[in-house]
Design a protein around this motif. Structure first.
Motif, PDB file in Angstrom:
ATOM      1  N   ASP A   1       0.815  -1.207   0.000  1.00 30.62           N
ATOM      2  CA  ASP A   1       0.000   0.000   0.000  1.00 30.62           C
ATOM      3  C   ASP A   1       0.853   1.263   0.000  1.00 30.62           C
ATOM      4  O   ASP A   1       0.473   2.280  -0.589  1.00 30.62           O
ATOM      5  N   PHE A   2       2.001   1.223   0.675  1.00 34.17           N
ATOM      6  CA  PHE A   2       2.863   2.411   0.750  1.00 34.17           C
ATOM      7  C   PHE A   2       3.242   2.893  -0.642  1.00 34.17           C
ATOM      8  O   PHE A   2       3.133   4.081  -0.958  1.00 34.17           O
ATOM      9  N   HIS A   3       3.678   1.977  -1.500  1.00 29.36           N
ATOM     10  CA  HIS A   3       4.058   2.349  -2.864  1.00 29.36           C
ATOM     11  C   HIS A   3       2.826   2.685  -3.701  1.00 29.36           C
ATOM     12  O   HIS A   3       2.837   3.629  -4.499  1.00 29.36           O
ATOM     13  N   LYS A   4       1.767   1.914  -3.531  1.00 33.23           N
ATOM     14  CA  LYS A   4       0.548   2.127  -4.301  1.00 33.23           C
ATOM     15  C   LYS A   4      -0.035   3.519  -4.046  1.00 33.23           C
ATOM     16  O   LYS A   4      -0.361   4.256  -4.978  1.00 33.23           O
ATOM     17  N   PHE A   5      -0.146   3.889  -2.772  1.00 34.63           N
ATOM     18  CA  PHE A   5      -0.747   5.180  -2.430  1.00 34.63           C
ATOM     19  C   PHE A   5       0.184   6.341  -2.780  1.00 34.63           C
ATOM     20  O   PHE A   5      -0.280   7.432  -3.130  1.00 34.63           O
ATOM     21  N   THR A   6       1.493   6.114  -2.686  1.00 38.22           N
ATOM     22  CA  THR A   6       2.431   7.160  -3.099  1.00 38.22           C
ATOM     23  C   THR A   6       2.309   7.428  -4.591  1.00 38.22           C
ATOM     24  O   THR A   6       2.326   8.587  -5.040  1.00 38.22           O
ATOM     25  N   ILE A   7       2.174   6.371  -5.382  1.00 41.63           N
ATOM     26  CA  ILE A   7       1.986   6.532  -6.825  1.00 41.63           C
ATOM     27  C   ILE A   7       0.699   7.302  -7.115  1.00 41.63           C
ATOM     28  O   ILE A   7       0.671   8.195  -7.978  1.00 41.63           O
ATOM     29  N   LEU A   8      -0.378   6.989  -6.403  1.00 42.42           N
ATOM     30  CA  LEU A   8      -1.630   7.717  -6.596  1.00 42.42           C
ATOM     31  C   LEU A   8      -1.462   9.190  -6.225  1.00 42.42           C
ATOM     32  O   LEU A   8      -2.009  10.079  -6.890  1.00 42.42           O
TER      33      LEU A   8
ATOM     34  N   SER B   1      -1.072  14.657  -8.185  1.00 38.78           N
ATOM     35  CA  SER B   1      -0.253  15.868  -8.214  1.00 38.78           C
ATOM     36  C   SER B   1       0.012  16.311  -9.643  1.00 38.78           C
ATOM     37  O   SER B   1      -0.005  17.507  -9.952  1.00 38.78           O
ATOM     38  N   SER B   2       0.259  15.341 -10.517  1.00 34.77           N
ATOM     39  CA  SER B   2       0.532  15.686 -11.918  1.00 34.77           C
ATOM     40  C   SER B   2      -0.690  16.333 -12.570  1.00 34.77           C
ATOM     41  O   SER B   2      -0.558  17.248 -13.385  1.00 34.77           O
TER      42      SER B   2
ATOM     43  N   ALA C   1      -4.217  14.451  -3.807  1.00 36.29           N
ATOM     44  CA  ALA C   1      -2.865  13.883  -3.767  1.00 36.29           C
ATOM     45  C   ALA C   1      -2.370  13.768  -2.331  1.00 36.29           C
ATOM     46  O   ALA C   1      -1.815  12.735  -1.922  1.00 36.29           O
ATOM     47  N   HIS C   2      -2.575  14.810  -1.537  1.00 39.19           N
ATOM     48  CA  HIS C   2      -2.128  14.765  -0.142  1.00 39.19           C
ATOM     49  C   HIS C   2      -2.914  13.745   0.664  1.00 39.19           C
ATOM     50  O   HIS C   2      -2.371  13.137   1.605  1.00 39.19           O
TER      51      HIS C   2
END
Length: 235
Positions: free
Chosen positions: A77-84, A89-90, A113-114
Motif C-alpha cells: 500500500d505504501f508504494h501504491k498510495f504514493t503513486i496515486l 499531483s501531476s 494527492a495529499h
C-alpha cells in the motif's frame, strides 16, 4: 540509522532517476519559468508533468515486486498510495498551467494527492510534540494567507488544503522519528519542500509579488516530489 549511507548513495544514483532529471531540465529549458509563468498551452502542461510521470515509474520499479508486467499495481500500500499521490499531483500540475482559470481545480487535485500521501504514511504518534508543532505552523500559515482572501469559499478550500498538507508533514516527520532511516528522512524533506512550494504560491497569489516565484516554486516542487519518491526506497 538502519541503512548505511553508502547504500543510500548508490540507490540515489539509480539509473531509473535519470529520466526525471532529464525531463526536469527539458521543462526548464523549453518554458523557462525564470521570469514569467509558462504559456497556457497543452504542450506546456504536458512537459510540466513528465518529470512526475518519471517518478511514478521510479517508485513502481523500486517497489520490490518481481512480476511487474503481470501485476503493474504494487502489492504494498505504501508504494501504491504514493503513486496515486504523484498521479493526482501531476493533474494538479496541469491545471496550474492556467493559474487563474484552473487554480481551484488544481487545489482540489493537490488536496486529493495529499490525502493519498496520508494513506501511504499511515498513522502518526498522536499527542506528540511534533503533531502540536505542525498544527501550530499550519494555523499560522492559514491565518497569514487567509488575510489576503476576500472569498469565503476560497478561504474554506485553503483551510482544508492547509490541514491536509501540514498533517502529511507531521506524518512524514513521525515516520522519520520512528524509523530513523535515510529514506524516511528524504521523504520528510520532500514533504517540507512541497509545503514550501505551496506557501510560495499562496504568498505570490494573495499577499505580495515574489521575484522569480515560478522558478522557485518549480524547483522546490520537483525537489519535494523527488524526496517523496525516494522515501519509498526501503519500506
Amino acid at each position: 540509522m538502519e541503512i548505511k549511507q553508502e547504500e543510500i548513495i548508490e540507490r540515489l544514483k539509480n539509473i531509473y532517476l535519470i529520466p526525471f532529471y532529464l525531463l526536469s531540465v527539458v521543462y526548464f529549458v523549453l518554458y523557462q519559468p525564470f521570469w514569467n509563468y509558462p504559456e497556457e498551452t497543452f504542450s506546456a502542461a504536458f512537459f510540466k508533468v513528465l518529470p512526475i510521470f518519471a517518478l511514478i515509474v521510479f517508485v513502481r520499479l523500486n517497489a520490490g515486486d518481481s512480476d511487474i508486467l503481470q501485476n503493474p499495481v504494487p502489492r504494498k500500500d505504501f508504494h501504491k498510495f504514493t503513486i496515486l499521490g504523484l498521479l493526482f499531483s501531476s493533474i494538479g500540475d496541469a491545471c496550474l498551467i492556467a493559474r487563474e482559470t484552473m487554480f481551484i481545480p488544481g487545489m482540489i487535485f493537490f488536496s486529493i494527492a495529499h490525502a493519498w500521501y496520508l494513506y501511504a504514511l499511515g498513522t502518526g504518534q498522536k499527542g506528540s510534540r511534533l503533531q502540536s508543532l505542525f498544527y501550530l505552523g499550519g494555523t499560522g500559515t492559514f491565518l497569514f494567507l487567509a488575510g489576503g482572501i476576500d472569498n469565503i469559499f476560497m478561504q474554506f478550500l485553503l483551510l482544508i488544503y492547509t490541514i491536509l498538507i501540514f498533517t502529511v508533514a507531521w506524518r512524514a516527520a513521525s515516520r522519520f522519528e520512528q524509523e530513523q532511516t535515510y529514506p524516511a528522512l528524504l521523504g520528510f524533506v520532500g514533504i517540507l519542500l512541497f509545503t514550501f512550494s505551496d506557501f510560495l504560491i499562496g504568498i505570490n497569489k494573495w499577499k505580495f509579488y515574489i521575484p522569480f516565484s515560478e522558478f522557485l516554486v518549480m524547483i522546490t516542487y520537483y525537489g519535494g516530489q523527488l524526496g517523496v519518491a525516494l522515501g519509498t526506497l526501503r519500506k
